[in-house]
Scaffold this active site. Structure first.
Site, PDB file in Angstrom:
ATOM      1  N   CYS A  84     -36.655  67.387 -22.086  1.00  0.00           N
ATOM      2  CA  CYS A  84     -35.400  67.160 -21.341  1.00  0.00           C
ATOM      3  C   CYS A  84     -34.230  67.952 -21.914  1.00  0.00           C
ATOM      4  O   CYS A  84     -33.117  67.874 -21.404  1.00  0.00           O
ATOM      5  CB  CYS A  84     -35.050  65.673 -21.297  1.00  0.00           C
ATOM      6  SG  CYS A  84     -34.389  65.016 -22.846  1.00  0.00           S
ATOM      7  N   CYS A 130     -37.823  62.542 -28.890  1.00  0.00           N
ATOM      8  CA  CYS A 130     -36.527  62.376 -28.231  1.00  0.00           C
ATOM      9  C   CYS A 130     -36.252  60.905 -27.950  1.00  0.00           C
ATOM     10  O   CYS A 130     -37.124  60.212 -27.416  1.00  0.00           O
ATOM     11  CB  CYS A 130     -36.566  63.165 -26.923  1.00  0.00           C
ATOM     12  SG  CYS A 130     -35.103  62.981 -25.912  1.00  0.00           S
ATOM     13  N   HIS A 169     -29.649  83.263 -34.404  1.00  0.00           N
ATOM     14  CA  HIS A 169     -30.986  82.666 -34.483  1.00  0.00           C
ATOM     15  C   HIS A 169     -30.960  81.142 -34.512  1.00  0.00           C
ATOM     16  O   HIS A 169     -31.928  80.516 -34.933  1.00  0.00           O
ATOM     17  CB  HIS A 169     -31.746  83.226 -35.710  1.00  0.00           C
ATOM     18  CG  HIS A 169     -32.068  84.689 -35.568  1.00  0.00           C
ATOM     19  ND1 HIS A 169     -32.465  85.492 -36.619  1.00  0.00           N
ATOM     20  CD2 HIS A 169     -32.050  85.503 -34.472  1.00  0.00           C
ATOM     21  CE1 HIS A 169     -32.678  86.735 -36.175  1.00  0.00           C
ATOM     22  NE2 HIS A 169     -32.417  86.765 -34.887  1.00  0.00           N
ATOM     23  N   GLU A 205     -31.301  96.544 -52.000  1.00  0.00           N
ATOM     24  CA  GLU A 205     -32.222  97.688 -51.935  1.00  0.00           C
ATOM     25  C   GLU A 205     -31.900  98.499 -50.687  1.00  0.00           C
ATOM     26  O   GLU A 205     -31.221  98.008 -49.776  1.00  0.00           O
ATOM     27  CB  GLU A 205     -33.683  97.212 -51.920  1.00  0.00           C
ATOM     28  CG  GLU A 205     -34.004  96.315 -50.759  1.00  0.00           C
ATOM     29  CD  GLU A 205     -35.336  95.594 -50.896  1.00  0.00           C
ATOM     30  OE1 GLU A 205     -35.797  95.368 -52.032  1.00  0.00           O
ATOM     31  OE2 GLU A 205     -35.912  95.264 -49.844  1.00  0.00           O
ATOM     32  N   GLY A 262     -26.882  92.081 -46.571  1.00  0.00           N
ATOM     33  CA  GLY A 262     -28.040  91.279 -46.987  1.00  0.00           C
ATOM     34  C   GLY A 262     -29.061  91.051 -45.894  1.00  0.00           C
ATOM     35  O   GLY A 262     -29.602  89.957 -45.779  1.00  0.00           O
ATOM     36  N   THR A 263     -29.316  92.095 -45.110  1.00  0.00           N
ATOM     37  CA  THR A 263     -30.376  91.970 -44.101  1.00  0.00           C
ATOM     38  C   THR A 263     -31.289  93.186 -44.179  1.00  0.00           C
ATOM     39  O   THR A 263     -30.813  94.308 -44.393  1.00  0.00           O
ATOM     40  CB  THR A 263     -29.813  91.800 -42.671  1.00  0.00           C
ATOM     41  OG1 THR A 263     -30.911  91.862 -41.747  1.00  0.00           O
ATOM     42  CG2 THR A 263     -28.773  92.837 -42.295  1.00  0.00           C
ATOM     43  N   ASN A 283     -28.613  83.944 -40.059  1.00  0.00           N
ATOM     44  CA  ASN A 283     -28.997  82.790 -40.875  1.00  0.00           C
ATOM     45  C   ASN A 283     -28.839  81.493 -40.089  1.00  0.00           C
ATOM     46  O   ASN A 283     -27.895  81.338 -39.320  1.00  0.00           O
ATOM     47  CB  ASN A 283     -28.144  82.747 -42.146  1.00  0.00           C
ATOM     48  CG  ASN A 283     -28.338  83.992 -42.995  1.00  0.00           C
ATOM     49  OD1 ASN A 283     -29.319  84.703 -42.819  1.00  0.00           O
ATOM     50  ND2 ASN A 283     -27.416  84.267 -43.895  1.00  0.00           N
ATOM     51  N   VAL A 284     -29.753  80.566 -40.332  1.00  0.00           N
ATOM     52  CA  VAL A 284     -29.724  79.297 -39.603  1.00  0.00           C
ATOM     53  C   VAL A 284     -29.230  78.163 -40.510  1.00  0.00           C
ATOM     54  O   VAL A 284     -29.291  76.997 -40.134  1.00  0.00           O
ATOM     55  CB  VAL A 284     -31.132  78.951 -39.039  1.00  0.00           C
ATOM     56  CG1 VAL A 284     -31.588  80.008 -38.041  1.00  0.00           C
ATOM     57  CG2 VAL A 284     -32.168  78.777 -40.154  1.00  0.00           C
TER      58      VAL A 284
HETATM   59  P1  OAD Z   1     -34.989  89.430 -44.899  1.00  0.00           P
HETATM   60  O1  OAD Z   1     -35.665  88.510 -45.850  1.00  0.00           O
HETATM   61  O2  OAD Z   1     -35.856  90.251 -44.004  1.00  0.00           O
HETATM   62  O3  OAD Z   1     -34.065  90.450 -45.703  1.00  0.00           O
HETATM   63  C1  OAD Z   1     -33.187  90.012 -46.693  1.00  0.00           C
HETATM   64  C2  OAD Z   1     -32.482  91.250 -47.229  1.00  0.00           C
HETATM   65  O4  OAD Z   1     -31.505  90.828 -48.136  1.00  0.00           O
HETATM   66  C3  OAD Z   1     -33.401  92.228 -47.974  1.00  0.00           C
HETATM   67  O5  OAD Z   1     -33.175  93.534 -47.478  1.00  0.00           O
HETATM   68  C4  OAD Z   1     -32.947  92.110 -49.442  1.00  0.00           C
HETATM   69  O6  OAD Z   1     -33.009  93.341 -50.123  1.00  0.00           O
HETATM   70  C5  OAD Z   1     -31.515  91.668 -49.277  1.00  0.00           C
HETATM   71  N1  OAD Z   1     -30.980  90.839 -50.368  1.00  0.00           N
HETATM   72  C6  OAD Z   1     -31.568  89.798 -51.005  1.00  0.00           C
HETATM   73  N2  OAD Z   1     -30.726  89.239 -51.886  1.00  0.00           N
HETATM   74  C7  OAD Z   1     -29.564  89.946 -51.806  1.00  0.00           C
HETATM   75  C8  OAD Z   1     -28.303  89.861 -52.458  1.00  0.00           C
HETATM   76  N3  OAD Z   1     -28.045  88.917 -53.362  1.00  0.00           N
HETATM   77  N4  OAD Z   1     -27.356  90.767 -52.138  1.00  0.00           N
HETATM   78  C9  OAD Z   1     -27.590  91.750 -51.220  1.00  0.00           C
HETATM   79  N5  OAD Z   1     -28.759  91.870 -50.563  1.00  0.00           N
HETATM   80  C10 OAD Z   1     -29.729  90.978 -50.853  1.00  0.00           C
HETATM   81  O7  OAD Z   1     -33.957  88.561 -44.069  1.00  0.00           O
HETATM   82  P2  OAD Z   1     -33.219  88.903 -42.702  1.00  0.00           P
HETATM   83  O8  OAD Z   1     -32.907  90.350 -42.600  1.00  0.00           O
HETATM   84  O9  OAD Z   1     -32.108  87.947 -42.567  1.00  0.00           O
HETATM   85  O10 OAD Z   1     -35.511  85.336 -37.978  1.00  0.00           O
HETATM   86  O11 OAD Z   1     -34.350  88.539 -41.652  1.00  0.00           O
HETATM   87  C11 OAD Z   1     -34.060  88.624 -40.296  1.00  0.00           C
HETATM   88  C12 OAD Z   1     -34.794  87.562 -39.542  1.00  0.00           C
HETATM   89  O12 OAD Z   1     -36.186  87.625 -39.843  1.00  0.00           O
HETATM   90  C13 OAD Z   1     -34.428  86.135 -39.908  1.00  0.00           C
HETATM   91  O13 OAD Z   1     -33.259  85.690 -39.272  1.00  0.00           O
HETATM   92  C14 OAD Z   1     -35.621  85.376 -39.400  1.00  0.00           C
HETATM   93  C15 OAD Z   1     -36.755  86.291 -39.805  1.00  0.00           C
HETATM   94  O14 OAD Z   1     -37.782  86.376 -38.895  1.00  0.00           O
HETATM   95  C16 OAD Z   1     -35.978  84.273 -37.313  1.00  0.00           C
HETATM   96  O15 OAD Z   1     -36.446  83.296 -37.881  1.00  0.00           O
HETATM   97  C17 OAD Z   1     -35.852  84.421 -35.836  1.00  0.00           C
END
Ligand code: OAD
Length: 245
Positions: free
Chosen positions: A129, A147, A118, A215, A187-188, A101-102
């Site tokens: 620069c 800049c 990220h 999920e 949560g990823t 997360n950013v």
């Molecule tokens: P995603 O949006 O791909 O996935 C979010 C996950 O969180 C999903 O699997 C949901 O089921 C789950 N989720 C949502 N709400 C939840 C909750 N309350 N409790 C538990 N799980 C929950 O996001 P990321 O996996 O973070 O990168 O995505 C990875 C990267 O893809 C991001 O950092 C971004 C994007 O491209 C860049 O921008 C480089």
């Protein structure tokens, strides 16, 4: 959700814990996730917004999107999942929080040992620069910011598609994943590499790997425990269970 006795025992005895968080951890704060029905990518095409060539073609559009996300993030607060991770860090001798997360919400909650894979949306840097700039707010003209040192174009300090992760950060995350006793994947969607390789590395080294997601993902069938539900509910329950040990 019942927290398994094995997980409680593993965490109570763990010397080293590594956690990987994704957008789902900030979802209950009100930050949209990337994928899924309400995901950011369902409204915007990533290739138009999150890569360097797209930025050079249309910096104003990319900045408008990031300004919108910055505004959302400024208005929200850390949620119980963030705070539960702060408490977990205090209980574990060697704790590493790796986040995709950013939004900076882990830091705002009080977590200390954070690796931002990220980048961070609050920072920007000059594409000419490399000087850093913080707290960029677009004025009404919506012109992309420049800049103050060299006049070059500023860009958000986040990793875009096709770009390398910040130097050294992934290596530290990999080290933490390889040496941990317990790995939590929270949560990823676990589809974006190299972040998604971290739980697999931990598994390979014999760690106890647990996923919490609302999920099932491709990772779910490979880990020791896949807990289905909201991190903002399950993580505080986990901390409570640890406290009553
Ligand atoms: P995603 O949006 O791909 O996935 C979010 C996950 O969180 C999903 O699997 C949901 O089921 C789950 N989720 C949502 N709400 C939840 C909750 N309350 N409790 C538990 N799980 C929950 O996001 P990321 O996996 O973070 O990168 O995505 C990875 C990267 O893809 C991001 O950092 C971004 C994007 O491209 C860049 O921008 C480089």
């Amino acid at each position: 959700m019942t927290i398994s006795a094995t997980l409680i025992a593993r965490l109570s005895n763990a010397q080293s814990v590594c956690v990987l968080t994704g957008a789902g951890v900030s979802a209950e704060s009100g930050v949209p996730t990337f994928r899924g029905a309400d995901g950011l990518w369902s409204k915007f095409k990533p290739e138009e917004l999150a890569n360097f060539n797209a930025f050079i073609r249309n910096p104003a559009l990319v900045w408008e999107w990031y300004s919108y996300r910055k505004k959302v993030i400024k208005e929200v607060q850390p949620n119980p999942a963030h705070y539960a991770l702060v408490e977990l860090e205090q209980r574990i001798p060697n704790f590493t929080l790796v986040t995709q997360n950013v939004d900076g919400l882990h830091r705002r909650a009080g977590s200390k040992h954070i690796l931002e894979l990220h980048g961070n949306i609050e920072r920007s840097y000059c594409i000419d620069c490399s000087a850093f700039a913080n707290d960029i707010v677009l004025d009404e003209s919506k012109e992309p910011p420049h800049c103050k040192h060299c006049g070059g174009l500023l860009r958000p300090d986040v990793v875009w598609f096709g770009e390398m992760l910040p130097e050294g950060v992934f290596e530290q995350a990999l080290g933490a994943a390889r040496r941990c006793d317990v790995f939590l994947c929270l949560g990823t969607s676990a589809v974006v590499y190299p972040a998604a390789s971290l739980p697999l590395e931990a598994l390979e080294q014999g760690a106890y790997v647990v996923e919490i997601n609302q999920e099932y993902t491709d990772l779910s069938s490979r880990v020791q425990e896949a807990m289905l539900g909201k991190v903002g509910i399950i993580l505080p329950q986990l901390i409570q269970a640890l406290q009553h040990q």
